[in-house]
Design a protein around this motif. Structure first.
Motif, PDB file in Angstrom:
ATOM      1  N   ASP A 238       0.834  -1.210   0.000  1.00  0.00           N
ATOM      2  CA  ASP A 238       0.000   0.000   0.000  1.00  0.00           C
ATOM      3  C   ASP A 238       0.862   1.252   0.000  1.00  0.00           C
ATOM      4  O   ASP A 238       1.814   1.367   0.776  1.00  0.00           O
ATOM      5  CB  ASP A 238      -0.910   0.013   1.229  1.00  0.00           C
ATOM      6  CG  ASP A 238      -2.025  -1.016   1.135  1.00  0.00           C
ATOM      7  OD1 ASP A 238      -2.284  -1.503   0.015  1.00  0.00           O
ATOM      8  OD2 ASP A 238      -2.617  -1.339   2.186  1.00  0.00           O
ATOM      9  N   GLY A 239       0.523   2.187  -0.910  1.00  0.00           N
ATOM     10  CA  GLY A 239       1.247   3.445  -0.975  1.00  0.00           C
ATOM     11  C   GLY A 239       2.517   3.398  -1.796  1.00  0.00           C
ATOM     12  O   GLY A 239       3.262   4.372  -1.840  1.00  0.00           O
ATOM     13  N   TYR A 240       2.759   2.269  -2.487  1.00  0.00           N
ATOM     14  CA  TYR A 240       3.975   2.137  -3.288  1.00  0.00           C
ATOM     15  C   TYR A 240       3.653   1.793  -4.739  1.00  0.00           C
ATOM     16  O   TYR A 240       2.572   1.301  -5.068  1.00  0.00           O
ATOM     17  CB  TYR A 240       4.894   1.051  -2.710  1.00  0.00           C
ATOM     18  CG  TYR A 240       5.681   1.490  -1.505  1.00  0.00           C
ATOM     19  CD1 TYR A 240       7.014   1.882  -1.623  1.00  0.00           C
ATOM     20  CD2 TYR A 240       5.085   1.538  -0.245  1.00  0.00           C
ATOM     21  CE1 TYR A 240       7.737   2.304  -0.512  1.00  0.00           C
ATOM     22  CE2 TYR A 240       5.794   1.958   0.869  1.00  0.00           C
ATOM     23  CZ  TYR A 240       7.124   2.335   0.727  1.00  0.00           C
ATOM     24  OH  TYR A 240       7.828   2.759   1.819  1.00  0.00           O
ATOM     25  N   GLY A 241       4.602   2.076  -5.599  1.00  0.00           N
ATOM     26  CA  GLY A 241       4.522   1.736  -7.011  1.00  0.00           C
ATOM     27  C   GLY A 241       5.946   1.577  -7.519  1.00  0.00           C
ATOM     28  O   GLY A 241       6.872   1.361  -6.737  1.00  0.00           O
ATOM     29  N   ALA A 242       6.133   1.694  -8.828  1.00  0.00           N
ATOM     30  CA  ALA A 242       7.478   1.562  -9.395  1.00  0.00           C
ATOM     31  C   ALA A 242       7.681   2.566 -10.519  1.00  0.00           C
ATOM     32  O   ALA A 242       6.787   2.779 -11.346  1.00  0.00           O
ATOM     33  CB  ALA A 242       7.708   0.149  -9.931  1.00  0.00           C
ATOM     34  N   THR A 243       8.841   3.196 -10.534  1.00  0.00           N
ATOM     35  CA  THR A 243       9.239   4.000 -11.684  1.00  0.00           C
ATOM     36  C   THR A 243       9.899   3.076 -12.694  1.00  0.00           C
ATOM     37  O   THR A 243      10.523   2.079 -12.324  1.00  0.00           O
ATOM     38  CB  THR A 243      10.220   5.119 -11.282  1.00  0.00           C
ATOM     39  OG1 THR A 243      11.268   4.568 -10.468  1.00  0.00           O
ATOM     40  CG2 THR A 243       9.506   6.221 -10.536  1.00  0.00           C
ATOM     41  N   VAL A 244       9.727   3.415 -13.974  1.00  0.00           N
ATOM     42  CA  VAL A 244      10.278   2.595 -15.060  1.00  0.00           C
ATOM     43  C   VAL A 244      11.352   3.404 -15.770  1.00  0.00           C
ATOM     44  O   VAL A 244      11.088   4.522 -16.228  1.00  0.00           O
ATOM     45  CB  VAL A 244       9.171   2.183 -16.056  1.00  0.00           C
ATOM     46  CG1 VAL A 244       9.745   1.291 -17.154  1.00  0.00           C
ATOM     47  CG2 VAL A 244       8.029   1.477 -15.335  1.00  0.00           C
TER      48      VAL A 244
ATOM     49  N   LEU B 107       4.369   2.357 -12.768  1.00  0.00           N
ATOM     50  CA  LEU B 107       3.367   1.311 -12.591  1.00  0.00           C
ATOM     51  C   LEU B 107       2.851   1.420 -11.158  1.00  0.00           C
ATOM     52  O   LEU B 107       3.569   1.868 -10.262  1.00  0.00           O
ATOM     53  CB  LEU B 107       3.962  -0.078 -12.805  1.00  0.00           C
ATOM     54  CG  LEU B 107       4.471  -0.447 -14.186  1.00  0.00           C
ATOM     55  CD1 LEU B 107       5.075  -1.850 -14.155  1.00  0.00           C
ATOM     56  CD2 LEU B 107       3.369  -0.370 -15.220  1.00  0.00           C
ATOM     57  N   SER B 108       1.621   0.994 -10.940  1.00  0.00           N
ATOM     58  CA  SER B 108       1.054   0.953  -9.596  1.00  0.00           C
ATOM     59  C   SER B 108      -0.028  -0.112  -9.599  1.00  0.00           C
ATOM     60  O   SER B 108      -0.360  -0.684 -10.642  1.00  0.00           O
ATOM     61  CB  SER B 108       0.465   2.312  -9.198  1.00  0.00           C
ATOM     62  OG  SER B 108      -0.666   2.618 -10.004  1.00  0.00           O
TER      63      SER B 108
ATOM     64  N   GLY C 276      14.935  -0.760 -16.225  1.00  0.00           N
ATOM     65  CA  GLY C 276      15.010  -0.848 -14.772  1.00  0.00           C
ATOM     66  C   GLY C 276      13.719  -0.450 -14.096  1.00  0.00           C
ATOM     67  O   GLY C 276      12.998   0.426 -14.573  1.00  0.00           O
ATOM     68  N   LEU C 277      13.422  -1.093 -12.977  1.00  0.00           N
ATOM     69  CA  LEU C 277      12.239  -0.770 -12.183  1.00  0.00           C
ATOM     70  C   LEU C 277      12.666  -0.496 -10.751  1.00  0.00           C
ATOM     71  O   LEU C 277      13.421  -1.276 -10.163  1.00  0.00           O
ATOM     72  CB  LEU C 277      11.240  -1.926 -12.209  1.00  0.00           C
ATOM     73  CG  LEU C 277      10.668  -2.176 -13.609  1.00  0.00           C
ATOM     74  CD1 LEU C 277      11.019  -3.557 -14.076  1.00  0.00           C
ATOM     75  CD2 LEU C 277       9.175  -1.958 -13.633  1.00  0.00           C
ATOM     76  N   ALA C 278      12.218   0.629 -10.206  1.00  0.00           N
ATOM     77  CA  ALA C 278      12.562   1.027  -8.843  1.00  0.00           C
ATOM     78  C   ALA C 278      11.285   1.202  -8.037  1.00  0.00           C
ATOM     79  O   ALA C 278      10.441   2.039  -8.381  1.00  0.00           O
ATOM     80  CB  ALA C 278      13.374   2.321  -8.852  1.00  0.00           C
ATOM     81  N   ILE C 279      11.111   0.419  -6.991  1.00  0.00           N
ATOM     82  CA  ILE C 279       9.928   0.501  -6.144  1.00  0.00           C
ATOM     83  C   ILE C 279      10.103   1.668  -5.163  1.00  0.00           C
ATOM     84  O   ILE C 279      11.090   1.726  -4.430  1.00  0.00           O
ATOM     85  CB  ILE C 279       9.706  -0.819  -5.395  1.00  0.00           C
ATOM     86  CG1 ILE C 279       9.450  -1.942  -6.406  1.00  0.00           C
ATOM     87  CG2 ILE C 279       8.527  -0.693  -4.423  1.00  0.00           C
ATOM     88  CD1 ILE C 279       9.311  -3.313  -5.785  1.00  0.00           C
ATOM     89  N   GLU C 280       9.124   2.585  -5.186  1.00  0.00           N
ATOM     90  CA  GLU C 280       9.230   3.809  -4.404  1.00  0.00           C
ATOM     91  C   GLU C 280       7.847   4.227  -3.906  1.00  0.00           C
ATOM     92  O   GLU C 280       6.827   3.768  -4.435  1.00  0.00           O
ATOM     93  CB  GLU C 280       9.814   4.940  -5.262  1.00  0.00           C
ATOM     94  CG  GLU C 280      11.177   4.638  -5.867  1.00  0.00           C
ATOM     95  CD  GLU C 280      11.627   5.730  -6.826  1.00  0.00           C
ATOM     96  OE1 GLU C 280      12.053   6.785  -6.330  1.00  0.00           O
ATOM     97  OE2 GLU C 280      11.534   5.525  -8.042  1.00  0.00           O
ATOM     98  N   PRO C 281       7.772   5.133  -2.924  1.00  0.00           N
ATOM     99  CA  PRO C 281       6.478   5.647  -2.473  1.00  0.00           C
ATOM    100  C   PRO C 281       5.772   6.391  -3.606  1.00  0.00           C
ATOM    101  O   PRO C 281       6.405   7.103  -4.387  1.00  0.00           O
ATOM    102  CB  PRO C 281       6.849   6.601  -1.329  1.00  0.00           C
ATOM    103  CG  PRO C 281       8.192   6.139  -0.867  1.00  0.00           C
ATOM    104  CD  PRO C 281       8.889   5.637  -2.090  1.00  0.00           C
ATOM    105  N   LEU C 282       4.456   6.255  -3.679  1.00  0.00           N
ATOM    106  CA  LEU C 282       3.683   6.865  -4.765  1.00  0.00           C
ATOM    107  C   LEU C 282       3.836   8.381  -4.869  1.00  0.00           C
ATOM    108  O   LEU C 282       3.959   8.907  -5.981  1.00  0.00           O
ATOM    109  CB  LEU C 282       2.207   6.484  -4.638  1.00  0.00           C
ATOM    110  CG  LEU C 282       1.852   5.049  -5.040  1.00  0.00           C
ATOM    111  CD1 LEU C 282       0.404   4.734  -4.707  1.00  0.00           C
ATOM    112  CD2 LEU C 282       2.121   4.822  -6.525  1.00  0.00           C
TER     113      LEU C 282
END
Length: 204
Positions: free
Chosen positions: A48-54, A69-70, A114-120
């Motif tokens: 919850d509250g996270y997604g990923a930058t591409v 992505l979310s 690359g995908l980086a999981i980060e706060p939305l």
């Protein structure tokens, strides 16, 4: 958790884990890539509250932030336009993705997705700074339904106008054959499937 598909190639699920919040796909023969799709496999959602930058990395040209992505946006199609402008957001992930292999593969290079999981909130701030001159996620124009509808109607009007002789204007008395509308629809949907609705902004 993630899948990747380059247009014209088989689906990739062979993601390489770097650490708890970073992973990447290797993309061989990168010079032939025009469009790519990234998506969640549906097996593991984001916390919850996270997604990923591409991010896209082309050896020698740098990093490009493509989008995000979310759980609410589990897939995205990106068109690569050959413009690699390093943003602060992409540079922030440079260290994490630097371990990914990017050596020449014969006559072509292997790029990295690359995908980086980060706060939305952090992701939204980064994505809002993506320049309009670089790759944008397909469907971005749909954020304003009124503007999108106006552009679709204008696209149809311009298409139908091309079949009118003489003054080149469509008048209320003009009867447009349904075959022309069907042809417009097929062409229009083909463009949307190939690269999203960005062509409406360019007036293609």
């Amino acid at each position: 958790m993630f899948g990747c598909c380059v247009a014209g190639r088989l689906l990739q699920t062979n993601i390489q884990q770097i650490d708890e919040t970073h992973a990447y796909f290797e993309l061989p023969n990168a010079s032939t890539i025009n469009h790519l799709t990234v998506f969640l496999l549906g097996t593991v959602p984001f916390p919850d509250g996270y997604g990923a930058t591409v991010h896209f990395y082309w050896p020698g040209k740098g990093f490009l932030l493509l989008g995000m992505l979310s759980n609410e946006k589990p897939s995205a199609i990106f068109r690569l336009r050959g413009s690699f402008i390093e943003s602060s957001a992409s540079l922030a992930s440079h260290t994490a993705f630097s371990s990914a292999p990017t050596a020449d593969a014969g006559t072509d290079v292997t790029a990295v997705l690359g995908l980086a999981i980060e706060p939305l909130p952090q992701i939204q701030a980064q994505v809002s700074q993506i320049p309009s001159t670089v790759a944008r996620p397909a469907g971005t124009a749909a954020q304003d339904p009124t503007l999108l509808a106006e552009r679709i109607v204008k696209h149809l009007f311009n298409y139908v106008s091309g079949f009118v002789g003489g003054s080149g204007g469509v008048t209320p008395e003009l009867a447009v054959p349904m075959s022309i509308i069907v042809r417009w629809y097929e062409t229009f949907m083909g463009k949307v499937r190939a690269g999203g609705v960005g062509f409406l902004e360019r007036g293609d």
